[in-house]
Design an enzyme around this catalytic site. Structure first.
Site, PDB file in Angstrom:
ATOM      1  N   TYR A   1      -2.816  -0.550  10.769  1.00  0.00           N
ATOM      2  CA  TYR A   1      -3.923  -1.243  11.447  1.00  0.00           C
ATOM      3  C   TYR A   1      -3.404  -2.484  12.194  1.00  0.00           C
ATOM      4  O   TYR A   1      -3.776  -2.730  13.344  1.00  0.00           O
ATOM      5  CB  TYR A   1      -4.965  -1.629  10.400  1.00  0.00           C
ATOM      6  CG  TYR A   1      -6.230  -2.240  10.948  1.00  0.00           C
ATOM      7  CD1 TYR A   1      -7.188  -1.447  11.583  1.00  0.00           C
ATOM      8  CD2 TYR A   1      -6.480  -3.600  10.808  1.00  0.00           C
ATOM      9  CE1 TYR A   1      -8.369  -2.003  12.061  1.00  0.00           C
ATOM     10  CE2 TYR A   1      -7.652  -4.164  11.281  1.00  0.00           C
ATOM     11  CZ  TYR A   1      -8.597  -3.361  11.914  1.00  0.00           C
ATOM     12  OH  TYR A   1      -9.757  -3.923  12.390  1.00  0.00           O
TER      13      TYR A   1
ATOM     14  N   LYS B   1      -3.645  -3.197  16.195  1.00  0.00           N
ATOM     15  CA  LYS B   1      -4.399  -4.330  16.744  1.00  0.00           C
ATOM     16  C   LYS B   1      -3.485  -5.338  17.468  1.00  0.00           C
ATOM     17  O   LYS B   1      -3.929  -6.003  18.409  1.00  0.00           O
ATOM     18  CB  LYS B   1      -5.207  -5.009  15.637  1.00  0.00           C
ATOM     19  CG  LYS B   1      -6.311  -4.112  15.065  1.00  0.00           C
ATOM     20  CD  LYS B   1      -7.333  -3.727  16.122  1.00  0.00           C
ATOM     21  CE  LYS B   1      -8.482  -2.912  15.580  1.00  0.00           C
ATOM     22  NZ  LYS B   1      -9.468  -2.535  16.601  1.00  0.00           N
TER      23      LYS B   1
END
Ligand code: NAP
Length: 246
Positions: free
Chosen positions: A154, A158
């Site tokens: 993640y 991001k």
């Protein structure tokens, strides 16, 4: 006011995306609510907008699928003739410690969060370049800035969104298109609802303002970046995190 603008929000059936769709519609934009699986919930968002005298449409697209994105952007352009605001909000988590993380969990998160954002930006930028105007707003996360144990996939996705946002901002500025990112901290949605009470309590202790944010807090930042008031802002990352990362 965003009257007369066409705005698209990916993953807008629930959570932050839903709040963004409602807030953009409240400002007068006509909103395309994209969903992947949540058809009924996206219809409910459309009805909510219409109940407040707004205009909305619902369209299915899996942002991790290249052809699906191409068809989606073409369908919106055909339907309205222009696309003014595009919000890349769709995102997933598949948390696991680095040593235990499967290749599948890594790939799935990158394909949805990073590649999905790339694909939508790639197709919509072609339309915005012809228009010589447009706003692209990408949902990153403070995890992409500061990192987080259990989220290498993640965090990579991001952080990648931030790099893509800045690169696209440089490429597209000459054509009147701004590209910015919003990086939320902990926001009350189904994504954070799955965290244990202990983890939620630990998270709150890291937030100077002392509590999680709401989807509406994030939506306000997105509406600002989509507005006329933000016309001289591009390539920026606006954190909505209660001061968690500074
Ligand atoms: P959420 O409640 O889990 O909702 C995620 C949304 O993404 C859903 O509407 C889902 O659509 C959509 N989605 C997932 N995969 C998709 C795909 N392949 N194609 C199209 N749509 C897809 O998440 P959230 O908390 O609102 O988060 C929204 C965004 O903010 C995400 O990018 C997330 O990473 C970011 N963010 C959230 C937080 C937080 O604390 N909540 C913090 C930082 C950043 P369906 O339901 O239709 O499948």
């Amino acid at each position: 006011m965003l009257t007369g603008k066409i705005a698209v929000v990916t993953g807008a059936a629930r959570g932050i995306g839903r709040a963004i769709a409602l807030a953009l519609a409240e400002e007068g934009a006509e909103v395309v609510i994209n969903y992947h699986h949540s058809e009924e919930r996206s219809m409910a968002v459309k009805e909510e907008i219409e109940a407040r005298d707004g205009k909305a449409a619902v369209m299915q697209c899996d942002v991790s699928d290249y052809e699906s994105c191409e068809k989606f952007v073409s369908a919106v352009a055909e339907m309205y003739g222009h696309i003014d605001i595009w919000v890349n909000n769709a995102g997933i988590t598949k948390d696991q410690l680095l040593m235990r993380m499967s290749e599948e969990a890594f790939d799935e998160v990158i394909e949805t969060n990073l590649k999905g954002t790339f694909q939508c930006m790639r197709f919509v930028s072609r339309i915005m370049v012809k228009q010589r105007c447009g706003r692209i707003i990408n949902l990153s996360s403070v995890v992409g800035i500061a990192g987080n144990a259990g989220q290498v996939n993640y965090a990579a996705s991001k952080a990648g969104v931030i790099g893509m946002t800045k690169s696209a901002a440089k490429e597209l500025a000459g054509r009147g298109i701004t590209v910015n990112a919003v990086a939320p901290g902990f926001i009350e949605t189904e994504m954070t609802g799955v965290l244990s009470e202990k983890v939620q309590e630990q998270a709150k202790n890291q937030i100077p303002l002392g509590h999680f944010g709401t989807p509406e807090d994030v939506a306000s930042a997105v509406v600002f970046l989509a507005s006329e008031q933000a016309k001289y802002i591009t390539g920026q990352v606006l954190q909505v995190d209660g001061g968690m990362v500074m």
